[in-house]
Motif scaffolding. Structure first.
Motif, PDB file in Angstrom:
ATOM      1  N   SER A  13       0.816  -1.214   0.000  1.00 50.96           N
ATOM      2  CA  SER A  13       0.000   0.000   0.000  1.00 50.96           C
ATOM      3  C   SER A  13       0.850   1.264   0.000  1.00 50.96           C
ATOM      4  O   SER A  13       0.380   2.330  -0.381  1.00 50.96           O
ATOM      5  CB  SER A  13      -0.920   0.010   1.233  1.00 50.96           C
ATOM      6  N   LEU A  14       2.113   1.145   0.415  1.00 52.48           N
ATOM      7  CA  LEU A  14       2.980   2.314   0.492  1.00 52.48           C
ATOM      8  C   LEU A  14       3.430   2.806  -0.882  1.00 52.48           C
ATOM      9  O   LEU A  14       3.656   3.987  -1.086  1.00 52.48           O
ATOM     10  CB  LEU A  14       4.227   1.997   1.329  1.00 52.48           C
ATOM     11  N   GLY A  15       3.581   1.907  -1.830  1.00 59.53           N
ATOM     12  CA  GLY A  15       4.141   2.270  -3.121  1.00 59.53           C
ATOM     13  C   GLY A  15       5.573   1.783  -3.238  1.00 59.53           C
ATOM     14  O   GLY A  15       6.231   1.454  -2.242  1.00 59.53           O
ATOM     15  N   GLU A  16       6.074   1.721  -4.467  1.00 53.72           N
ATOM     16  CA  GLU A  16       7.370   1.112  -4.737  1.00 53.72           C
ATOM     17  C   GLU A  16       8.523   1.784  -4.000  1.00 53.72           C
ATOM     18  O   GLU A  16       9.357   1.131  -3.378  1.00 53.72           O
ATOM     19  CB  GLU A  16       7.647   1.137  -6.245  1.00 53.72           C
ATOM     20  N   ALA A  17       8.608   3.109  -4.089  1.00 52.99           N
ATOM     21  CA  ALA A  17       9.747   3.828  -3.516  1.00 52.99           C
ATOM     22  C   ALA A  17       9.806   3.669  -2.003  1.00 52.99           C
ATOM     23  O   ALA A  17      10.855   3.354  -1.428  1.00 52.99           O
ATOM     24  CB  ALA A  17       9.679   5.306  -3.891  1.00 52.99           C
ATOM     25  N   GLN A  18       8.651   3.877  -1.344  1.00 53.61           N
ATOM     26  CA  GLN A  18       8.630   3.782   0.121  1.00 53.61           C
ATOM     27  C   GLN A  18       8.867   2.350   0.581  1.00 53.61           C
ATOM     28  O   GLN A  18       9.575   2.115   1.565  1.00 53.61           O
ATOM     29  CB  GLN A  18       7.276   4.293   0.659  1.00 53.61           C
ATOM     30  N   ALA A  19       8.286   1.387  -0.134  1.00 53.50           N
ATOM     31  CA  ALA A  19       8.478  -0.020   0.241  1.00 53.50           C
ATOM     32  C   ALA A  19       9.944  -0.403   0.106  1.00 53.50           C
ATOM     33  O   ALA A  19      10.497  -1.118   0.952  1.00 53.50           O
ATOM     34  CB  ALA A  19       7.612  -0.922  -0.626  1.00 53.50           C
ATOM     35  N   ALA A  20      10.591   0.086  -0.953  1.00 55.65           N
ATOM     36  CA  ALA A  20      12.007  -0.213  -1.156  1.00 55.65           C
ATOM     37  C   ALA A  20      12.855   0.342  -0.016  1.00 55.65           C
ATOM     38  O   ALA A  20      13.802  -0.304   0.441  1.00 55.65           O
ATOM     39  CB  ALA A  20      12.478   0.364  -2.488  1.00 55.65           C
ATOM     40  N   GLU A  21      12.519   1.522   0.473  1.00 54.85           N
ATOM     41  CA  GLU A  21      13.262   2.125   1.581  1.00 54.85           C
ATOM     42  C   GLU A  21      13.133   1.283   2.847  1.00 54.85           C
ATOM     43  O   GLU A  21      14.084   1.133   3.609  1.00 54.85           O
ATOM     44  CB  GLU A  21      12.758   3.551   1.835  1.00 54.85           C
ATOM     45  N   VAL A  22      11.937   0.730   3.068  1.00 54.42           N
ATOM     46  CA  VAL A  22      11.722  -0.119   4.243  1.00 54.42           C
ATOM     47  C   VAL A  22      12.537  -1.402   4.121  1.00 54.42           C
ATOM     48  O   VAL A  22      13.209  -1.828   5.068  1.00 54.42           O
ATOM     49  CB  VAL A  22      10.221  -0.455   4.411  1.00 54.42           C
ATOM     50  N   LEU A  23      12.497  -2.026   2.943  1.00 51.02           N
ATOM     51  CA  LEU A  23      13.189  -3.294   2.742  1.00 51.02           C
ATOM     52  C   LEU A  23      14.694  -3.172   2.881  1.00 51.02           C
ATOM     53  O   LEU A  23      15.374  -4.138   3.220  1.00 51.02           O
ATOM     54  CB  LEU A  23      12.843  -3.867   1.359  1.00 51.02           C
ATOM     55  N   LYS A  24      15.239  -1.964   2.639  1.00 49.66           N
ATOM     56  CA  LYS A  24      16.678  -1.760   2.790  1.00 49.66           C
ATOM     57  C   LYS A  24      17.154  -2.019   4.213  1.00 49.66           C
ATOM     58  O   LYS A  24      18.322  -2.324   4.448  1.00 49.66           O
ATOM     59  CB  LYS A  24      17.052  -0.323   2.399  1.00 49.66           C
ATOM     60  N   HIS A  25      16.250  -1.892   5.170  1.00 52.37           N
ATOM     61  CA  HIS A  25      16.614  -2.033   6.585  1.00 52.37           C
ATOM     62  C   HIS A  25      16.391  -3.438   7.119  1.00 52.37           C
ATOM     63  O   HIS A  25      16.521  -3.684   8.317  1.00 52.37           O
ATOM     64  CB  HIS A  25      15.808  -1.038   7.429  1.00 52.37           C
TER      65      HIS A  25
END
Length: 328
Positions: A13-25
């Protein structure tokens, strides 16, 4: 929905860019499991998405969590959002400031690639590397090794009782130079009989007995120790009713119906007697309505349920009493 499915809904639901930032952690295991969940939660209704976000926002807004201190707040939020197992690695990195080390880098690799990397190493080195991996990943690596090496490596894992920090750091430095890691390990506590048993729990049916047989030929008491610590699907019949009821709240009927296709009658009775009459009827109807299924699918469903059971046991939510305990 499970914790990882709720997390997947949030990320989608966050969108690609925000989800990618979360997954980096997140660590390798978390990313893999979350990625799989994201591919399987299609067709979620708007009401379900809204409910997931309501729970998430309520968790973030709890003043008690914030008032308990920053560390407690971070642990509470991440555990609620991702589940205890998936949040563990991320919590460690945030609170302890750990970066990916040489050995930790292996957790991002495919099991076959790890097997190729260590294939020509001494079995003791392979054992240390395997003991550092998550049990399910270590089991997959073990499958890629020869039968002779499998038993030797697992025997060494079971008899590991910690290694000198300088030796572990030296091994980590070798891996770090190879994978551009830089941080030394902070703990030398790896291996042991329980780790060996957990790895065998993730092996395919038949392979576990083959390895145990080879170990028992070398060290029969050790083989017995490992077997006693293993928890297989049929052992579900031996845990108490309250624990079974707790487990059932986290398992979908579809997965349970698939897993029970290859289960002992005692396990079936244990499950159905701890469900409501209507729920048990639905489960049995689902089992009867299914056509023939591959044995591999049944075993995969059983292993997923066992993974959930072991996670609950490790968290102290339930107790696995495969054997009667003596009280004094």
């Amino acid at each position: 929905m499970t914790g990882v499915q709720r997390a997947a809904v949030v990320l989608l639901s966050l969108g690609e860019a925000q989800a990618a930032e979360v997954l980096k952690h997140m660590g390798a295991k978390e990313v893999q499991k979350l990625g799989m969940a994201m591919t399987s939660v299609g067709g979620v209704s708007r009401n379900t998405v809204a409910a997931v976000f309501e729970d998430f926002v309520e968790t973030l807004a709890q003043p008690s969590a914030i008032g308990a201190g920053a560390d407690d707040y971070i642990r509470a939020v991440l555990t609620q959002a991702l589940g205890e197992e998936r949040a563990g690695s991320l919590i460690d990195r945030i609170l302890a400031g750990r970066n990916t080390s040489g050995l930790d880098t292996l957790k991002w690799m495919e099991p076959r690639a790890i097997a190729e990397l260590v294939r020509n190493e001494h079995p003791q080195i392979i054992a240390i590397v395997m003991a550092h991996l998550d049990e399910d990943q270590a089991a997959e690596v073990l499958k890629c090794l020869t039968d002779r090496v499998r038993a030797d490596v697992l025997l060494r894992i079971a008899t590991l009782d910690g290694i000198p920090p300088n030796a572990l750091n030296e091994l980590n430095d070798v891996m770090a130079r190879q994978f551009a890691g830089s941080q030394n390990l902070k703990s030398s506590s790896v291996g042991g009989v329980r780790v060996a048993a957990n790895i065998l729990n993730f092996m395919d049916t038949g392979q576990d007995e083959q390895i145990l047989g080879a170990i028992s030929e070398i060290d029969e008491p050790l083989g017995v120790q490992i077997r006693d610590l293993m928890f297989v699907f049929d052992n579900l019949a031996e845990i108490d009713d309250r624990a079974i009821q707790t487990v059932l709240r986290e398992i979908s009927t579809e997965k349970l119906a698939l897993a029970l296709r290859g289960a002992d009658q005692k396990v079936r009775e244990k499950i159905t007697t701890n469900m409501s009459q209507r729920a048990a009827e639905i489960l049995l109807e689902d089992m009867e309505a299914r056509g023939p299924v591959r044995l591999a699918e049944v075993e995969a469903a059983q292993k997923e349920i066992l993974a959930e059971v072991r996670k609950m046991a490790d968290a102290g939510t339930i107790q696995l009493a495969a054997k009667a305990e003596a009280f004094v």
